[in-house]
Scaffold this motif. Structure first.
Motif, PDB file in Angstrom:
ATOM      1  N   SER A 144      43.043  40.101  32.214  1.00 36.44           N
ATOM      2  CA  SER A 144      42.023  41.146  32.131  1.00 36.44           C
ATOM      3  C   SER A 144      41.151  40.992  30.887  1.00 36.44           C
ATOM      4  CB  SER A 144      42.674  42.519  32.174  1.00 36.44           C
ATOM      5  OG  SER A 144      43.569  42.673  31.087  1.00 36.44           O
ATOM      6  N   ASN A 145      41.731  40.594  29.738  1.00 36.19           N
ATOM      7  CA  ASN A 145      40.910  40.380  28.541  1.00 36.19           C
ATOM      8  C   ASN A 145      39.886  39.280  28.764  1.00 36.19           C
ATOM      9  OD1 ASN A 145      42.212  42.360  27.074  1.00 36.19           O
ATOM     10  ND2 ASN A 145      43.571  40.939  26.032  1.00 36.19           N
ATOM     11  N   HIS A 146      40.259  38.273  29.523  1.00 44.12           N
ATOM     12  CA  HIS A 146      39.321  37.181  29.818  1.00 44.12           C
ATOM     13  C   HIS A 146      38.125  37.716  30.592  1.00 44.12           C
ATOM     14  CE1 HIS A 146      42.473  33.739  29.345  1.00 44.12           C
ATOM     15  NE2 HIS A 146      42.580  34.646  28.406  1.00 44.12           N
ATOM     16  N   ASN A 147      38.390  38.544  31.593  1.00 44.74           N
ATOM     17  CA  ASN A 147      37.299  39.119  32.385  1.00 44.74           C
ATOM     18  C   ASN A 147      36.393  39.995  31.525  1.00 44.74           C
ATOM     19  OD1 ASN A 147      38.043  37.952  34.828  1.00 44.74           O
ATOM     20  ND2 ASN A 147      39.425  39.627  35.335  1.00 44.74           N
ATOM     21  N   ILE A 148      36.994  40.794  30.667  1.00 45.39           N
ATOM     22  CA  ILE A 148      36.218  41.680  29.794  1.00 45.39           C
ATOM     23  C   ILE A 148      35.317  40.850  28.881  1.00 45.39           C
ATOM     24  CG2 ILE A 148      36.406  43.299  27.862  1.00 45.39           C
ATOM     25  CD1 ILE A 148      39.040  44.299  29.229  1.00 45.39           C
ATOM     26  N   ILE A 149      35.870  39.816  28.282  1.00 48.45           N
ATOM     27  CA  ILE A 149      35.097  38.975  27.366  1.00 48.45           C
ATOM     28  C   ILE A 149      33.978  38.245  28.102  1.00 48.45           C
ATOM     29  CG2 ILE A 149      35.233  36.920  25.886  1.00 48.45           C
ATOM     30  CD1 ILE A 149      38.066  37.963  25.074  1.00 48.45           C
ATOM     31  N   ARG A 150      34.283  37.703  29.274  1.00 40.97           N
ATOM     32  CA  ARG A 150      33.236  37.007  30.057  1.00 40.97           C
ATOM     33  C   ARG A 150      32.100  37.956  30.417  1.00 40.97           C
ATOM     34  NH1 ARG A 150      32.928  32.456  32.354  1.00 40.97           N
ATOM     35  NH2 ARG A 150      31.932  33.244  34.208  1.00 40.97           N
ATOM     36  N   GLU A 151      32.440  39.135  30.905  1.00 40.67           N
ATOM     37  CA  GLU A 151      31.402  40.097  31.306  1.00 40.67           C
ATOM     38  C   GLU A 151      30.563  40.549  30.109  1.00 40.67           C
ATOM     39  OE1 GLU A 151      30.430  40.864  34.381  1.00 40.67           O
ATOM     40  OE2 GLU A 151      31.923  39.372  34.977  1.00 40.67           O
ATOM     41  N   LEU A 152      31.211  40.743  28.962  1.00 40.57           N
ATOM     42  CA  LEU A 152      30.479  41.134  27.762  1.00 40.57           C
ATOM     43  C   LEU A 152      29.510  40.031  27.345  1.00 40.57           C
ATOM     44  CD1 LEU A 152      30.016  43.118  25.422  1.00 40.57           C
ATOM     45  CD2 LEU A 152      31.881  41.954  24.223  1.00 40.57           C
TER      46      LEU A 152
ATOM     47  N   ARG B  50      26.363  39.835  29.285  1.00 45.68           N
ATOM     48  CA  ARG B  50      25.379  40.870  28.914  1.00 45.68           C
ATOM     49  C   ARG B  50      24.689  40.564  27.586  1.00 45.68           C
ATOM     50  NH1 ARG B  50      29.683  44.713  30.880  1.00 45.68           N
ATOM     51  NH2 ARG B  50      29.054  45.124  33.016  1.00 45.68           N
TER      52      ARG B  50
ATOM     53  N   THR C  62      34.627  45.775  22.265  1.00 43.44           N
ATOM     54  CA  THR C  62      35.647  46.001  23.292  1.00 43.44           C
ATOM     55  C   THR C  62      36.837  46.818  22.817  1.00 43.44           C
ATOM     56  OG1 THR C  62      36.804  43.947  22.733  1.00 43.44           O
ATOM     57  CG2 THR C  62      35.095  43.827  24.451  1.00 43.44           C
TER      58      THR C  62
ATOM     59  N   ILE D  50      39.377  45.398  21.465  1.00 38.61           N
ATOM     60  CA  ILE D  50      40.500  44.461  21.513  1.00 38.61           C
ATOM     61  C   ILE D  50      40.691  43.897  20.107  1.00 38.61           C
ATOM     62  CG2 ILE D  50      41.365  42.316  22.531  1.00 38.61           C
ATOM     63  CD1 ILE D  50      39.440  42.823  24.889  1.00 38.61           C
TER      64      ILE D  50
END
Length: 103
Positions: free
Chosen positions: A3-11, A14, A28, A30
């Motif tokens: 999930s952290n990977h997805n959050i970082i990629r999406e950020l 943007r 984030t 994190i």
């Protein structure tokens, strides 16, 4: 993908200009150490450039993400176990040398 990977990629998607790991952590929530560890393994993320850091007169990496096409083929073997399935003896010698360096 974690999930952290997805959050970082999406950020990073943007922020096409890129972000430093501290900025990613601040946005984030994190922990910065977790962000740094995750950045080493997030697919499609790389260091675009280095900028002067405000602390200790060092350089900080600016991370960006590359858009991966949906039809991009995925490799069949990934990870350490696939490295150990080597049929060529010359490659096995290289793997043993690499283990000596890493140990």
């Amino acid at each position: 993908m974690k999930s952290n990977h997805n959050i970082i990629r999406e950020l990073l998607k943007r922020h096409p200009e890129g972000l430093k790991s501290r900025e990613i952590a601040d946005i984030t929530g994190i922990d910065k150490r977790v962000v740094n560890k995750a950045l080493e393994n997030v697919f499609g993320v790389y260091i675009d450039r280095w900028e002067k850091s405000v602390f200790r007169n060092t350089l900080s990496a600016v991370w960006v993400v590359v858009d991966v096409p949906e039809n991009c083929p995925k490799p069949a073997n990934t990870g350490r176990r696939s490295l150990e399935r080597i049929s060529n003896p010359d490659d096995a010698i290289f793997l043993n040398k690499r283990r000596e360096i890493n140990d």
